[in-house]
Design a protein around this motif. Sequence first.
Motif, PDB file in Angstrom:
ATOM      1  N   ARG A 164     -20.504  21.009  -2.461  1.00 57.41           N
ATOM      2  CA  ARG A 164     -21.646  20.111  -2.303  1.00 57.41           C
ATOM      3  C   ARG A 164     -21.369  19.005  -1.291  1.00 57.41           C
ATOM      4  N   ALA A 165     -20.101  18.631  -1.140  1.00 51.30           N
ATOM      5  CA  ALA A 165     -19.726  17.684  -0.078  1.00 51.30           C
ATOM      6  C   ALA A 165     -19.716  18.391   1.276  1.00 51.30           C
ATOM      7  N   LEU A 166     -19.156  19.603   1.315  1.00 51.44           N
ATOM      8  CA  LEU A 166     -19.086  20.375   2.555  1.00 51.44           C
ATOM      9  C   LEU A 166     -20.468  20.617   3.139  1.00 51.44           C
ATOM     10  N   TRP A 167     -21.461  20.783   2.280  1.00 50.82           N
ATOM     11  CA  TRP A 167     -22.823  21.052   2.741  1.00 50.82           C
ATOM     12  C   TRP A 167     -23.275  20.028   3.770  1.00 50.82           C
ATOM     13  N   ARG A 168     -22.904  18.762   3.557  1.00 51.22           N
ATOM     14  CA  ARG A 168     -23.346  17.707   4.471  1.00 51.22           C
ATOM     15  C   ARG A 168     -22.759  17.894   5.866  1.00 51.22           C
ATOM     16  N   VAL A 169     -21.545  18.381   5.947  1.00 54.24           N
ATOM     17  CA  VAL A 169     -20.919  18.646   7.244  1.00 54.24           C
ATOM     18  C   VAL A 169     -21.520  19.891   7.882  1.00 54.24           C
ATOM     19  N   LEU A 170     -21.630  20.961   7.108  1.00 57.94           N
ATOM     20  CA  LEU A 170     -22.167  22.210   7.653  1.00 57.94           C
ATOM     21  C   LEU A 170     -23.609  22.041   8.132  1.00 57.94           C
ATOM     22  N   ALA A 171     -24.367  21.186   7.471  1.00 60.10           N
ATOM     23  CA  ALA A 171     -25.770  21.004   7.841  1.00 60.10           C
ATOM     24  C   ALA A 171     -25.923  20.477   9.261  1.00 60.10           C
ATOM     25  N   LEU A 172     -24.889  19.822   9.775  1.00 62.38           N
ATOM     26  CA  LEU A 172     -24.954  19.271  11.129  1.00 62.38           C
ATOM     27  C   LEU A 172     -24.926  20.361  12.194  1.00 62.38           C
ATOM     28  N   VAL A 173     -24.361  21.518  11.862  1.00 62.67           N
ATOM     29  CA  VAL A 173     -24.152  22.568  12.877  1.00 62.67           C
ATOM     30  C   VAL A 173     -24.758  23.913  12.478  1.00 62.67           C
ATOM     31  N   SER A 174     -25.385  23.985  11.326  1.00 58.51           N
ATOM     32  CA  SER A 174     -25.847  25.266  10.799  1.00 58.51           C
ATOM     33  C   SER A 174     -27.361  25.415  10.878  1.00 58.51           C
ATOM     34  N   VAL A 175     -27.801  26.658  10.906  1.00 63.88           N
ATOM     35  CA  VAL A 175     -29.229  26.958  10.843  1.00 63.88           C
ATOM     36  C   VAL A 175     -29.774  26.469   9.498  1.00 63.88           C
ATOM     37  N   PRO A 176     -30.860  25.713   9.491  1.00 61.22           N
ATOM     38  CA  PRO A 176     -31.416  25.249   8.223  1.00 61.22           C
ATOM     39  C   PRO A 176     -31.678  26.403   7.256  1.00 61.22           C
ATOM     40  N   GLY A 177     -31.275  26.216   6.015  1.00 59.92           N
ATOM     41  CA  GLY A 177     -31.485  27.227   4.986  1.00 59.92           C
ATOM     42  C   GLY A 177     -30.427  28.313   4.938  1.00 59.92           C
ATOM     43  N   SER A 178     -29.420  28.248   5.825  1.00 56.08           N
ATOM     44  CA  SER A 178     -28.418  29.316   5.864  1.00 56.08           C
ATOM     45  C   SER A 178     -27.168  29.004   5.047  1.00 56.08           C
ATOM     46  N   ILE A 179     -27.068  27.801   4.501  1.00 52.66           N
ATOM     47  CA  ILE A 179     -25.865  27.399   3.760  1.00 52.66           C
ATOM     48  C   ILE A 179     -26.025  27.780   2.292  1.00 52.66           C
ATOM     49  N   HIS A 180     -25.070  28.548   1.782  1.00 50.05           N
ATOM     50  CA  HIS A 180     -25.077  28.949   0.375  1.00 50.05           C
ATOM     51  C   HIS A 180     -23.642  29.005  -0.134  1.00 50.05           C
ATOM     52  N   TYR A 181     -23.500  28.861  -1.450  1.00 47.09           N
ATOM     53  CA  TYR A 181     -22.169  28.997  -2.033  1.00 47.09           C
ATOM     54  C   TYR A 181     -22.268  29.585  -3.430  1.00 47.09           C
ATOM     55  N   MET A 182     -21.165  30.162  -3.877  1.00 51.50           N
ATOM     56  CA  MET A 182     -21.065  30.717  -5.227  1.00 51.50           C
ATOM     57  C   MET A 182     -19.691  30.400  -5.780  1.00 51.50           C
ATOM     58  N   VAL A 183     -19.648  29.804  -6.968  1.00 51.43           N
ATOM     59  CA  VAL A 183     -18.399  29.530  -7.691  1.00 51.43           C
ATOM     60  C   VAL A 183     -18.297  30.518  -8.840  1.00 51.43           C
ATOM     61  N   LEU A 184     -17.177  31.234  -8.907  1.00 54.32           N
ATOM     62  CA  LEU A 184     -16.978  32.296  -9.891  1.00 54.32           C
ATOM     63  C   LEU A 184     -15.759  31.960 -10.742  1.00 54.32           C
ATOM     64  N   PRO A 185     -15.936  31.373 -11.917  1.00 53.61           N
ATOM     65  CA  PRO A 185     -14.796  30.974 -12.753  1.00 53.61           C
ATOM     66  C   PRO A 185     -14.031  32.175 -13.285  1.00 53.61           C
ATOM     67  N   GLY A 186     -12.722  32.023 -13.397  1.00 61.21           N
ATOM     68  CA  GLY A 186     -11.892  33.038 -14.058  1.00 61.21           C
ATOM     69  C   GLY A 186     -10.900  33.749 -13.178  1.00 61.21           C
ATOM     70  N   PRO A 187     -11.360  34.462 -12.134  1.00 58.91           N
ATOM     71  CA  PRO A 187     -10.392  35.270 -11.382  1.00 58.91           C
ATOM     72  C   PRO A 187      -9.609  34.448 -10.366  1.00 58.91           C
ATOM     73  N   ARG A 188      -8.373  34.861 -10.111  1.00 57.82           N
ATOM     74  CA  ARG A 188      -7.654  34.426  -8.929  1.00 57.82           C
ATOM     75  C   ARG A 188      -8.207  35.192  -7.734  1.00 57.82           C
ATOM     76  N   ARG A 189      -7.965  34.666  -6.545  1.00 60.23           N
ATOM     77  CA  ARG A 189      -8.507  35.326  -5.360  1.00 60.23           C
ATOM     78  C   ARG A 189      -7.994  36.757  -5.227  1.00 60.23           C
ATOM     79  N   GLY A 190      -6.707  36.958  -5.465  1.00 59.37           N
ATOM     80  CA  GLY A 190      -6.147  38.296  -5.357  1.00 59.37           C
ATOM     81  C   GLY A 190      -6.797  39.268  -6.322  1.00 59.37           C
ATOM     82  N   GLU A 191      -7.066  38.810  -7.542  1.00 58.19           N
ATOM     83  CA  GLU A 191      -7.731  39.662  -8.531  1.00 58.19           C
ATOM     84  C   GLU A 191      -9.150  39.991  -8.091  1.00 58.19           C
ATOM     85  N   PHE A 192      -9.814  39.002  -7.553  1.00 60.37           N
ATOM     86  CA  PHE A 192     -11.194  39.164  -7.115  1.00 60.37           C
ATOM     87  C   PHE A 192     -11.297  40.234  -6.030  1.00 60.37           C
ATOM     88  N   LEU A 193     -10.333  40.248  -5.105  1.00 59.52           N
ATOM     89  CA  LEU A 193     -10.360  41.208  -4.005  1.00 59.52           C
ATOM     90  C   LEU A 193      -9.766  42.553  -4.385  1.00 59.52           C
TER      91      LEU A 193
END
Length: 216
Positions: A164-193
């Motif tokens: 939610r903090a990063l959004w403010r930075v990305l909004a300066l250089v990104s196409v409006p409406g193109s910023i999205h994120y997803m937080v997925l509790p539980g897995p480590r990155r290696g497990e996820f991939l």
Amino acid sequence: MKTIINKDPRQHGPEGPAVSPPGDSGIGELSDRAPLRYYAALRALAGCVISTARLLWQRRVHLPVEQVGRRLRFADGTSARVYRETVVGRGATRDPCVLVVEFRLRAVRGWAHAAFRLESLLNTPLFVGFPGFVSKLWLAHDERGRYRGLYEWDGPQRADHYARALWRVLALVSVPGSIHYMVLPGPRRGEFLARPRVLAGAAADGAAWWCPVDGS
């Protein structure tokens, strides 16, 4: 940005109908909540820069190369190549989660993508020092021109705060409406991939931009 705190096992994607998120419990996924207020985001980013300076002084920021060149394919039919990895040396991760962020840069075409990938290293102080940061895979633009960052974080709420903090930075250089994120509790990155999760209907409806189906 719309607010979604997923208490229902169906999750709305940014470019299509609802899809089921990959959390084992179906509870707790966070996506596209409202960005922080400008002052709060600025304060968080300033604190991150200070913490990053300390981490660099302690030589705890590393750029492994083992994942570089790996291509990840996603449930929406797109794919992207890992062009950098950033890792912080830290203690054990107690509350792991995966964070995936996407955005589309304004007016970046052709050779400008290569220039951005080089320049983006300078953005490291804007995330490494946030509380709970573990690692990040930097993904080049996909077939639709979208960039992704795939993170491991210690603490879903911490990851959400960062996004939610990063959004403010990305909004300066990104196409409006193109910023999205997803937080997925539980897995480590290696497990996820290592265990791609093809969700019911995700590949068909094209909404699961955050869901890897395989990597080579």
